[in-house]
Design an enzyme around this catalytic site. Structure first.
Site, short mmCIF file in Angstrom:
data_model
loop_
_atom_site.label_atom_id
_atom_site.label_comp_id
_atom_site.label_asym_id
_atom_site.label_seq_id
_atom_site.Cartn_x
_atom_site.Cartn_y
_atom_site.Cartn_z
N GLU A 168 124.52 103.02 17.65
CA GLU A 168 124.48 104.27 17.55
C GLU A 168 123.21 104.94 18.16
O GLU A 168 123.12 106.03 18.66
CB GLU A 168 125.01 105.05 16.04
CG GLU A 168 125.14 106.40 16.17
CD GLU A 168 125.82 106.95 14.96
OE1 GLU A 168 126.98 106.97 14.72
OE2 GLU A 168 125.24 107.52 14.26
N GLY A 225 121.09 110.14 10.17
CA GLY A 225 122.13 109.26 9.07
C GLY A 225 121.92 107.89 8.65
O GLY A 225 121.78 107.37 7.90
N LYS A 259 125.10 114.53 5.31
CA LYS A 259 123.75 115.37 5.69
C LYS A 259 124.56 116.78 6.15
O LYS A 259 124.30 117.79 5.95
CB LYS A 259 123.25 114.57 7.01
CG LYS A 259 122.16 115.28 7.62
CD LYS A 259 121.45 114.54 8.52
CE LYS A 259 120.49 115.39 9.41
NZ LYS A 259 119.95 114.63 10.39
N GLU A 291 136.28 112.83 7.27
CA GLU A 291 136.58 111.95 6.54
C GLU A 291 135.78 112.10 4.76
O GLU A 291 136.58 112.01 3.77
CB GLU A 291 136.10 110.54 6.78
CG GLU A 291 136.86 110.03 8.04
CD GLU A 291 135.75 110.45 9.13
OE1 GLU A 291 135.24 111.52 9.26
OE2 GLU A 291 136.03 109.78 10.25
N HIS A 339 133.01 78.59 11.31
CA HIS A 339 134.51 78.11 11.30
C HIS A 339 135.25 78.97 11.79
O HIS A 339 136.36 78.83 11.75
CB HIS A 339 134.88 77.55 9.92
CG HIS A 339 133.93 76.53 9.25
ND1 HIS A 339 134.02 75.16 9.48
CD2 HIS A 339 132.71 76.72 8.69
CE1 HIS A 339 133.27 74.52 8.89
NE2 HIS A 339 132.50 75.36 8.30
O1 F6P Z 1 126.04 112.47 6.80
P1 F6P Z 1 127.28 113.10 7.73
O2 F6P Z 1 126.84 114.31 8.17
O3 F6P Z 1 128.54 113.13 6.96
O4 F6P Z 1 127.37 112.05 8.97
C1 F6P Z 1 128.02 111.10 8.76
C2 F6P Z 1 127.62 109.98 9.93
O5 F6P Z 1 128.24 110.61 11.02
C3 F6P Z 1 127.62 110.42 12.04
O6 F6P Z 1 126.96 111.60 12.39
C4 F6P Z 1 128.29 110.14 13.29
O7 F6P Z 1 129.24 108.88 13.31
C5 F6P Z 1 126.50 109.39 11.81
O8 F6P Z 1 125.47 109.62 12.53
C6 F6P Z 1 126.38 109.70 10.44
O9 F6P Z 1 125.92 108.83 9.67
#
Ligand code: F6P
Length: 548
Positions: A352, A266, A205, A211, A383
């Site tokens: 969250e 998200g 978003k 990452e 288990h």
């Molecule tokens: O879609 P983005 O902006 O990469 O965010 C990924 C995720 O990081 C967060 O903003 C925080 O973990 C989540 O709410 C979201 O789903």
């Protein structure tokens, strides 16, 4: 905002809890043969049995009174009609519009959200159909055989869950998911793919999540090595985002981008273009069925009387268990390997959304909010951690999730699975008393001496441990959609009772900022930031020693 614990019905609820304290679930079942009928309800394609909770009809009445005091019904309307329910970010939360009808229009800030959503689904479907038919090819003209979805959190967990759940219906390109930045998932995905026949979805978003951006850069390098030109790379990367400026900055084609909107969080975004990987995997029609199932649950949530309303019941019971009874962890145990990703998705969705300590108006919240959510599929978890559920010192409410009709084409013993589910919820509820065990052991020839006492004590299961059982008719896309939407609305009900904002997530920002600040030191390019504590400095130094 008035605190939950200051409401008159809360005081009444606590008084009632004390009165109920010495009554066991076993007794409640013995007293009332109609308990299952009284405490179960149907939703779209599913049945919720909540009779194995430590409740009576009075508990439910008091919880419903609490919901009324909190204005749950008007808050629910505010959610559906696009009012600003996410106060700290000044936004509505319109995930329900993502699966709603195209008409009547739903106007938010002058925009017809319903029309925007439907136009986007059409664009997604046109792309998915063309890819699946081999018409939309890679840059060198070869059909797409693999799709790599790069995203994290809500841009990963929902689609990953959905595609695993619907895998028997998957008849499109293979879909791989890459979330972690350690390279393992990316390497695994790339190892099986050919750059000429791979479409990369960069789902973010913000288009700024580190990452995702790092993984996207690596995937783009890999594409570049395979298809030569930057233009060709851009053709094979579909950005899914609310931030087109960053798409341009990365040299990607904004024309190919599919939108996200600031009015969808998200963790609530599976139903948007974030679900493109699902659509590519199972086709547009089945994706629409997923949306239809979620919409059916939306209607149920909006229209069913509160006492028969599944998300309301789940939310109220969660508040009862977690806040009134102090049970600070909840397990989710799906009896289907296809739902193995459900606990992970619900962790983000519930923790969250409701892992908050201030009310919507900023006061420290006095009620304990979200408990720890965790789980794994049954029967393997029987288990692993079930011993602690049966005999540990903590009581952990469990949501059991069963599927009546196994997914077509699957082998396995569906009845054995279901017998296990039912046995576990029964065992948690009934337990096994010392008298019952003593009688069994002596009937089997054990001597009635001191050693018998220890043998009995080791075997006692206290029971009286609450659980819900949600039985799904099958795992068709409609049912899956309804299941996920059910928990989305449960989060909303809980959040409303706790008086918190379920739609922001400021807590995750701090770690993100610190990580960026620490990165140069971790890379060995700089000293740790001046404000880094001794522990962090020591760990950075140790890490660097082992990296050299
Ligand atoms: O879609 P983005 O902006 O990469 O965010 C990924 C995720 O990081 C967060 O903003 C925080 O973990 C989540 O709410 C979201 O789903």
């Amino acid at each position: 905002m008035q605190q939950l614990k200051d409401l008159p019905s809360w005081t009444a609820l606590l008084r009632h809890r004390r009165a109920l304290q010495d009554v066991s679930l076993r007794e409640l079942f013995e007293r009332d043969p109609g308990r299952f009928e009284r405490f179960s309800a149907n939703g779209p394609g599913c049945l919720l049995d909540f009779s194995k909770n430590r409740i009576t009809h009075e508990t439910l009445d008091l919880l419903l009174a609490l919901a009324a005091e909190r204005g749950l019904e008007s808050r629910r309307e505010a959610l559906f009609t696009g009012e600003i329910v996410n106060a700290s970010e000044g936004r509505p939360a319109l995930h329900t519009a993502l699966r709603g009808p195209a008409s009547p229009p739903l106007r938010v800030a002058g925009e017809d959200v319903a029309a925007t959503v439907h136009a986007t689904v059409e664009r997604m479907a046109a792309l998915a159909d063309a890819v699946r038919a081999g018409e939309r090819t890679g840059a060198t003209g070869k059909p797409v055989r693999d799709v790599i979805n790069i995203g994290i959190g809500g841009s990963d967990l929902g689609p990953r869950l959905a595609l695993e759940a619907l895998a028997p219906l998957a008849d499109g390109p293979r879909v791989h998911f890459v979330a972690n930045v350690d390279g393992v998932e990316l390497e695994r995905a790339l190892a099986g793919c050919d750059p000429e026949t791979t479409l990369v979805l960069v789902v973010s978003k913000s288009f700024g999540t580190s990452e995702t951006m790092r993984n996207a850069a690596q995937a783009m390098d890999w594409l570049r090595r395979g298809v030569a030109s930057a233009e060709a790379v851009a053709q094979q990367v579909i950005p899914i985002t609310a931030n087109l400026e960053r798409v341009r900055a990365l040299g990607l084609d904004p024309e190919l981008a599919l939108p996200m909107w600031d009015w969808v969080g998200g963790r609530y975004s599976l139903w948007s273009a974030v679900g493109l990987s699902v659509m590519l995997g199972v086709g547009a029609e089945r994706f629409r069925s997923l949306l239809d199932g979620a919409h059916a649950m939306d209607r149920h949530f909006r229209e069913a009387p509160l006492a028969r309303n599944l998300p309301v019941i789940l939310g109220l019971l969660s508040v009862w268990n977690a806040t009134a009874c102090g049970l600070r962890s909840q397990a989710v145990v799906p009896y289907s390997e296809r739902l193995a990703r459900l606990p992970g998705h619900l962790q983000q969705l519930l923790m969250e959304s409701n892992g908050k300590s201030v009310t919507v108006t900023g006061e420290a919240v006095t009620a304990e909010t979200v408990p720890v959510i965790w789980g794994q599929t049954g029967t393997p978890s029987q288990h692993a951690f079930f011993q602690a559920l049966h005999q540990g010192t903590d009581t952990v409410p469990v949501d059991f999730i069963g599927v009546a009709a196994p997914v077509a084409g699957e082998c396995g013993d569906a009845e054995a699975l279901t017998a296990n589910l039912l046995a576990q919820s029964q065992a948690l509820m009934r337990g096994r008393s010392a008298d019952e065990i003593r009688a069994e052991l002596t009937a089997a020839g054990a001597a009635d001496d001191e050693s018998l006492d220890a043998a009995v004590a080791a075997r006692v299961c206290p029971g009286n441990r609450p659980s819900n059982t949600l039985l799904l008719q099958d795992l068709a896309p409609e049912r899956l959609g309804a299941l996920i939407a059910l928990y989305e609305h449960r989060a909303f009900v809980e959040g409303t009772l706790w008086g918190i904002n379920s739609f922001d997530q400021w807590g995750v920002e701090l770690g993100k900022q610190l990580a960026e600040g620490l990165l140069p030191a971790v890379r060995g390019e700089a000293e740790p930031p001046a404000n880094a504590d001794a522990s962090t400095r020591g760990l950075v130094a140790a890490y660097r020693r082992w990296r050299e």
